[in-house]
Design a protein around this motif. Sequence first.
Motif, PDB file in Angstrom:
ATOM      1  N   ARG A   1      22.691  11.681   4.990  1.00 15.84           N
ATOM      2  CA  ARG A   1      23.366  10.974   3.889  1.00 15.84           C
ATOM      3  C   ARG A   1      22.379  10.057   3.178  1.00 15.84           C
ATOM      4  N   TYR A   2      21.244  10.633   2.792  1.00 13.13           N
ATOM      5  CA  TYR A   2      20.175   9.840   2.194  1.00 13.13           C
ATOM      6  C   TYR A   2      20.638   9.161   0.908  1.00 13.13           C
ATOM      7  N   PRO A   3      20.420   7.844   0.807  1.00 11.55           N
ATOM      8  CA  PRO A   3      20.809   7.138  -0.416  1.00 11.55           C
ATOM      9  C   PRO A   3      19.792   7.366  -1.528  1.00 11.55           C
ATOM     10  N   SER A   4      20.158   6.957  -2.728  1.00  9.55           N
ATOM     11  CA  SER A   4      19.184   6.907  -3.822  1.00  9.55           C
ATOM     12  C   SER A   4      18.085   5.953  -3.399  1.00  9.55           C
ATOM     13  N   TRP A   5      16.843   6.245  -3.793  1.00 11.97           N
ATOM     14  CA  TRP A   5      15.727   5.430  -3.325  1.00 11.97           C
ATOM     15  C   TRP A   5      14.673   5.283  -4.403  1.00 11.97           C
ATOM     16  N   THR A   6      14.248   4.053  -4.628  1.00  9.09           N
ATOM     17  CA  THR A   6      13.122   3.751  -5.504  1.00  9.09           C
ATOM     18  C   THR A   6      12.092   3.002  -4.689  1.00  9.09           C
ATOM     19  N   ALA A   7      10.856   3.514  -4.662  1.00  5.90           N
ATOM     20  CA  ALA A   7       9.747   2.862  -3.957  1.00  5.90           C
ATOM     21  C   ALA A   7       8.782   2.319  -5.003  1.00  5.90           C
ATOM     22  N   VAL A   8       8.414   1.062  -4.857  1.00  9.27           N
ATOM     23  CA  VAL A   8       7.578   0.385  -5.830  1.00  9.27           C
ATOM     24  C   VAL A   8       6.336  -0.175  -5.142  1.00  9.27           C
ATOM     25  N   GLY A   9       5.170   0.076  -5.709  1.00  9.72           N
ATOM     26  CA  GLY A   9       3.938  -0.535  -5.221  1.00  9.72           C
ATOM     27  C   GLY A   9       3.772  -1.909  -5.843  1.00  9.72           C
ATOM     28  N   VAL A  10       3.459  -2.900  -5.005  1.00  9.20           N
ATOM     29  CA  VAL A  10       3.284  -4.277  -5.479  1.00  9.20           C
ATOM     30  C   VAL A  10       1.957  -4.833  -4.959  1.00  9.20           C
TER      31      VAL A  10
ATOM     32  N   ASP B   1       0.866  -1.186   0.000  1.00  6.70           N
ATOM     33  CA  ASP B   1       0.000   0.000   0.000  1.00  6.70           C
ATOM     34  C   ASP B   1       0.899   1.232   0.000  1.00  6.70           C
ATOM     35  N   LEU B   2       1.540   1.462  -1.124  1.00  2.00           N
ATOM     36  CA  LEU B   2       2.559   2.503  -1.226  1.00  2.00           C
ATOM     37  C   LEU B   2       2.051   3.859  -0.757  1.00  2.00           C
TER      38      LEU B   2
END
Length: 130
Positions: free
Chosen positions: A98-107, A79-80
Motif C-alpha cells: 500500500r505504498y503512499p505517494s512519495w516525494t524525495a527532495v535533496g537538501v 545525500d539523496l
Amino acid sequence: MINPPHTLEKYDRLHFSQATRVGDLIWVSGQVGIDPATQTPADGMKAQTRFAFEGIKTVLEAAGASLTDIVELTTFHTDLRGDIAEFVQVKDEYLPDRYPSWTAVGVTQLALPELMVEVRVVASAGSGDD
C-alpha cells in the motif's frame, strides 16, 4: 494538535506540534533520526530512518491512526542519490505494501549537521483498513 507526552518539551521550546488532525486527515511534522533515549542523532542512514519511522508511528498512534493510514510521504535527504537505497530498504520494513505517494527532495542541510534524513507524512485515519 497532537503531541505525545515525551514531545511536550519540544512543543514548548520550539512552538510546533508533532501533528495536526482535522477530521480524518493527519499532518505529521518532519521526524528525524534522533535516538529519543539519548537525544543524539543515530549513526548511519538505516538507523536514522528507523528512528524517524518509529517517531511517525508514535505520533500517528497518538492521533488515532497507524502507518497503514499514510497516504503521502515527503522525505528530505542530505545525500539523496548516495543514501536512497538504504532509505528504501528501511522504509519498506515500515510500509511493506500500500505504498503512499512519495516525494524525495535533496537538501543541503537539516536541523543538525549529523542528520541525514527527515520524513514527514500525511495520513487519513482509517484508510488503511480498506
